[in-house]
Scaffold this motif. Structure first.
Motif, PDB file in Angstrom:
ATOM      1  N   ALA A  93       0.832  -1.199   0.000  1.00 52.44           N
ATOM      2  CA  ALA A  93       0.000   0.000   0.000  1.00 52.44           C
ATOM      3  C   ALA A  93       0.870   1.254   0.000  1.00 52.44           C
ATOM      4  O   ALA A  93       0.617   2.207  -0.733  1.00 52.44           O
ATOM      5  CB  ALA A  93      -0.929  -0.002   1.219  1.00 52.44           C
ATOM      6  N   ILE A  94       1.923   1.240   0.833  1.00 53.44           N
ATOM      7  CA  ILE A  94       2.845   2.378   0.885  1.00 53.44           C
ATOM      8  C   ILE A  94       3.575   2.533  -0.444  1.00 53.44           C
ATOM      9  O   ILE A  94       3.652   3.635  -1.007  1.00 53.44           O
ATOM     10  CB  ILE A  94       3.868   2.197   2.030  1.00 53.44           C
ATOM     11  N   LYS A  95       4.117   1.436  -0.972  1.00 61.50           N
ATOM     12  CA  LYS A  95       4.941   1.494  -2.183  1.00 61.50           C
ATOM     13  C   LYS A  95       4.153   2.010  -3.386  1.00 61.50           C
ATOM     14  O   LYS A  95       4.566   2.970  -4.049  1.00 61.50           O
ATOM     15  CB  LYS A  95       5.486   0.091  -2.486  1.00 61.50           C
ATOM     16  N   LEU A  96       3.011   1.379  -3.662  1.00 59.78           N
ATOM     17  CA  LEU A  96       2.240   1.743  -4.845  1.00 59.78           C
ATOM     18  C   LEU A  96       1.571   3.113  -4.688  1.00 59.78           C
ATOM     19  O   LEU A  96       1.553   3.922  -5.617  1.00 59.78           O
ATOM     20  CB  LEU A  96       1.181   0.667  -5.123  1.00 59.78           C
ATOM     21  N   THR A  97       1.030   3.360  -3.493  1.00 61.44           N
ATOM     22  CA  THR A  97       0.350   4.630  -3.258  1.00 61.44           C
ATOM     23  C   THR A  97       1.337   5.797  -3.229  1.00 61.44           C
ATOM     24  O   THR A  97       1.057   6.870  -3.777  1.00 61.44           O
ATOM     25  CB  THR A  97      -0.438   4.585  -1.941  1.00 61.44           C
ATOM     26  N   ALA A  98       2.493   5.587  -2.584  1.00 64.44           N
ATOM     27  CA  ALA A  98       3.491   6.650  -2.504  1.00 64.44           C
ATOM     28  C   ALA A  98       3.981   7.029  -3.900  1.00 64.44           C
ATOM     29  O   ALA A  98       4.140   8.223  -4.202  1.00 64.44           O
ATOM     30  CB  ALA A  98       4.672   6.209  -1.637  1.00 64.44           C
ATOM     31  N   ASN A  99       4.214   6.036  -4.745  1.00 64.96           N
ATOM     32  CA  ASN A  99       4.664   6.343  -6.102  1.00 64.96           C
ATOM     33  C   ASN A  99       3.629   7.175  -6.838  1.00 64.96           C
ATOM     34  O   ASN A  99       3.961   8.182  -7.476  1.00 64.96           O
ATOM     35  CB  ASN A  99       4.938   5.051  -6.876  1.00 64.96           C
ATOM     36  N   ASP A 100       2.351   6.766  -6.758  1.00 68.26           N
ATOM     37  CA  ASP A 100       1.292   7.527  -7.416  1.00 68.26           C
ATOM     38  C   ASP A 100       1.173   8.934  -6.836  1.00 68.26           C
ATOM     39  O   ASP A 100       0.940   9.906  -7.562  1.00 68.26           O
ATOM     40  CB  ASP A 100      -0.045   6.789  -7.255  1.00 68.26           C
ATOM     41  N   THR A 101       1.330   9.034  -5.520  1.00 69.68           N
ATOM     42  CA  THR A 101       1.220  10.340  -4.857  1.00 69.68           C
ATOM     43  C   THR A 101       2.338  11.281  -5.301  1.00 69.68           C
ATOM     44  O   THR A 101       2.099  12.446  -5.650  1.00 69.68           O
ATOM     45  CB  THR A 101       1.264  10.177  -3.322  1.00 69.68           C
ATOM     46  N   PHE A 102       3.583  10.781  -5.291  1.00 68.42           N
ATOM     47  CA  PHE A 102       4.713  11.608  -5.708  1.00 68.42           C
ATOM     48  C   PHE A 102       4.607  11.972  -7.196  1.00 68.42           C
ATOM     49  O   PHE A 102       4.934  13.106  -7.578  1.00 68.42           O
ATOM     50  CB  PHE A 102       6.030  10.893  -5.423  1.00 68.42           C
ATOM     51  N   ARG A 103       4.159  11.029  -8.009  1.00 71.53           N
ATOM     52  CA  ARG A 103       3.964  11.337  -9.433  1.00 71.53           C
ATOM     53  C   ARG A 103       2.920  12.442  -9.592  1.00 71.53           C
ATOM     54  O   ARG A 103       3.054  13.321 -10.448  1.00 71.53           O
ATOM     55  CB  ARG A 103       3.540  10.079 -10.203  1.00 71.53           C
ATOM     56  N   HIS A 104       1.877  12.371  -8.792  1.00 69.74           N
ATOM     57  CA  HIS A 104       0.800  13.369  -8.857  1.00 69.74           C
ATOM     58  C   HIS A 104       1.322  14.759  -8.530  1.00 69.74           C
ATOM     59  O   HIS A 104       1.047  15.739  -9.240  1.00 69.74           O
ATOM     60  CB  HIS A 104      -0.305  12.959  -7.878  1.00 69.74           C
ATOM     61  N   TYR A 105       2.112  14.863  -7.459  1.00 69.91           N
ATOM     62  CA  TYR A 105       2.615  16.164  -7.038  1.00 69.91           C
ATOM     63  C   TYR A 105       3.777  16.649  -7.904  1.00 69.91           C
ATOM     64  O   TYR A 105       4.068  17.852  -7.930  1.00 69.91           O
ATOM     65  CB  TYR A 105       3.037  16.116  -5.574  1.00 69.91           C
ATOM     66  N   LEU A 106       4.441  15.741  -8.579  1.00 68.56           N
ATOM     67  CA  LEU A 106       5.553  16.123  -9.452  1.00 68.56           C
ATOM     68  C   LEU A 106       5.112  16.379 -10.895  1.00 68.56           C
ATOM     69  O   LEU A 106       5.930  16.699 -11.748  1.00 68.56           O
ATOM     70  CB  LEU A 106       6.629  15.032  -9.452  1.00 68.56           C
ATOM     71  N   SER A 107       3.815  16.209 -11.164  1.00 68.60           N
ATOM     72  CA  SER A 107       3.315  16.345 -12.535  1.00 68.60           C
ATOM     73  C   SER A 107       3.470  17.776 -13.039  1.00 68.60           C
ATOM     74  O   SER A 107       3.467  18.745 -12.264  1.00 68.60           O
ATOM     75  CB  SER A 107       1.842  15.926 -12.604  1.00 68.60           C
ATOM     76  N   LEU A 108       3.593  17.902 -14.329  1.00 61.40           N
ATOM     77  CA  LEU A 108       3.751  19.216 -14.972  1.00 61.40           C
ATOM     78  C   LEU A 108       2.415  19.851 -15.310  1.00 61.40           C
ATOM     79  O   LEU A 108       2.351  21.018 -15.664  1.00 61.40           O
ATOM     80  CB  LEU A 108       4.586  19.062 -16.251  1.00 61.40           C
ATOM     81  N   GLY A 109       1.355  19.040 -15.240  1.00 61.96           N
ATOM     82  CA  GLY A 109       0.037  19.555 -15.580  1.00 61.96           C
ATOM     83  C   GLY A 109      -0.788  18.475 -16.255  1.00 61.96           C
ATOM     84  O   GLY A 109      -0.261  17.437 -16.665  1.00 61.96           O
ATOM     85  N   PRO A 110      -2.099  18.691 -16.389  1.00 57.40           N
ATOM     86  CA  PRO A 110      -2.988  17.702 -17.001  1.00 57.40           C
ATOM     87  C   PRO A 110      -2.549  17.339 -18.421  1.00 57.40           C
ATOM     88  O   PRO A 110      -2.259  18.219 -19.233  1.00 57.40           O
ATOM     89  CB  PRO A 110      -4.352  18.414 -17.014  1.00 57.40           C
TER      90      PRO A 110
ATOM     91  N   GLN B 113       0.160  16.061 -19.548  1.00 58.79           N
ATOM     92  CA  GLN B 113       1.585  16.109 -19.865  1.00 58.79           C
ATOM     93  C   GLN B 113       2.302  14.907 -19.241  1.00 58.79           C
ATOM     94  O   GLN B 113       2.097  14.587 -18.078  1.00 58.79           O
ATOM     95  CB  GLN B 113       2.217  17.408 -19.343  1.00 58.79           C
ATOM     96  N   GLN B 114       3.148  14.281 -20.057  1.00 61.18           N
ATOM     97  CA  GLN B 114       3.887  13.120 -19.564  1.00 61.18           C
ATOM     98  C   GLN B 114       4.966  13.552 -18.575  1.00 61.18           C
ATOM     99  O   GLN B 114       5.655  14.546 -18.774  1.00 61.18           O
ATOM    100  CB  GLN B 114       4.535  12.356 -20.719  1.00 61.18           C
ATOM    101  N   LEU B 115       5.102  12.782 -17.525  1.00 65.12           N
ATOM    102  CA  LEU B 115       6.107  13.074 -16.505  1.00 65.12           C
ATOM    103  C   LEU B 115       7.495  12.791 -17.066  1.00 65.12           C
ATOM    104  O   LEU B 115       7.739  11.707 -17.600  1.00 65.12           O
ATOM    105  CB  LEU B 115       5.846  12.199 -15.269  1.00 65.12           C
TER     106      LEU B 115
END
Length: 319
Positions: A98-115, A117-119
């Motif tokens: 739960a931590i591993k998969l959720t944390a990755n999605d969470t960090f990707r979400h906050y590191l995104s450049l915008g709707p 746009q590929q990270l």
């Protein structure tokens, strides 16, 4: 990398619930971990025993291959012997995945450049690495206890051949003993090696999975089809597993508490690397590599498939 960290800070404000639902992701990660581990655990046990066995001065070894280890373990300990340590793993894999998969999605979400746009790859690697760092708070004690249980049969067999008797252990008795002797830090033996393996694995795995998963077909809502997530998880998992196998060998050896007669002792990561290389050569760092790939491929294939099926959303009435 500095720019990626700054972007994370700039986007640290909570996002609207409709954009990013955290609770369902945590539940999906837990369900994914339980199902994945239950399926591949016997392979993981064999991997642990292959990594821990030390080749004798004349080339003698307890297990000749993965299949030989399966056969001898089943003969000596029966079907349930293949699941030694599974209770601990299944109990702790829920928060770990739960931590591993959720944390990755969470960090990707906050590191995104915008709707839409590929990270960028460096941000994907940063998100994966941060997710790997977050999970070790659960992974280290889980792996420590699991390894003792998985390796108990090999240690008992080696002791028997040496004319000695090793008392049986349980995960609970081991936990209590470690807490009494060393406190909570006793459960975190091998944390450095665990971090080295898990952070490196996540840096490789998550960006590779994301790129492979994006190549497949999508549903009308833009989500991936289940077989595409499964294949992407298998391919990315097996690739990352092989690349970090040397770290996994070091971690496994450092976390063994009850050793078989003749097994070497280590004072730390560097000491383990030097002694392993000196005594067994470069190939020792890839012991159990094929087995680990076979374990990780379906584990992450299943985990990613379950994670993206949206079971939690269905249970919570969000779909």
């Amino acid at each position: 990398m500095a720019g990626a960290i700054q972007a994370f800070k700039d986007n640290s404000a909570p996002k609207p619930a409709e954009q990013f639902k955290l609770i369902p992701k945590i539940i999906n990660g837990g369900i994914a971990g339980i199902i994945g581990v239950s399926v591949v655990f016997p392979l993981d046990l064999v991997k642990t025993r292959l990594q821990n066995q030390v080749i004798g001065p004349h080339g003698e070894r307890m297990y000749k291959s993965m299949f030989d280890c399966f056969k001898k373990t089943y003969k000596a300990e029966g079907y349930f012997g293949m699941y030694k340590g599974s209770a601990v793993n299944i109990l702790l894999i829920t928060p770990e995945k739960a931590i591993k998969l959720t944390a990755n999605d969470t960090f990707r979400h906050y590191l995104s450049l915008g709707p839409g746009q590929q990270l960028p790859i460096e941000r994907e690697m940063l998100a994966g690495g941060l997710a790997g760092a977050c999970q070790i708070v659960i992974t280290t004690p889980m792996e420590l206890l699991k390894i003792q249980m998985q390796d108990a049969g090999r240690v008992a067999m080696a002791a028997k051949e040496a004319g000695k008797v090793v008392p049986k252990i349980s995960a609970w008795s081991l936990t209590v003993d470690l807490l009494k002797k060393r406190g909570i830090l006793g459960l975190y033996q091998g944390t450095g090696a665990t971090a080295l393996r898990d952070v490196t694995f996540s840096v490789i795995y998550f960006p590779l999975f994301a790129r492979l998963n994006d190549l497949g077909p999508k549903r009308e809502d833009g989500s991936s089809v289940f077989w595409c997530s499964f294949l992407a998880g298998c391919a990315a998992g097996s690739t990352a597993a092989l690349m970090v196998n040397p770290f996994d060998v070091i971690k496994t050896r450092l976390q063994v508490i009850k050793k078989a007669p003749g097994d070497p002792t280590y004072t730390g990561v560097l000491d383990c690397i030097l002694k392993t290389f000196k005594n067994e050569g470069l190939t020792a760092f890839f012991k159990g590599g094929a087995c680990r790939m076979i374990v990780i491929a379906p584990l992450f294939g299943i985990a990613q498939t379950v994670y993206y099926l949206g079971v939690a959303e269905w249970l919570l009435g969000l779909k």
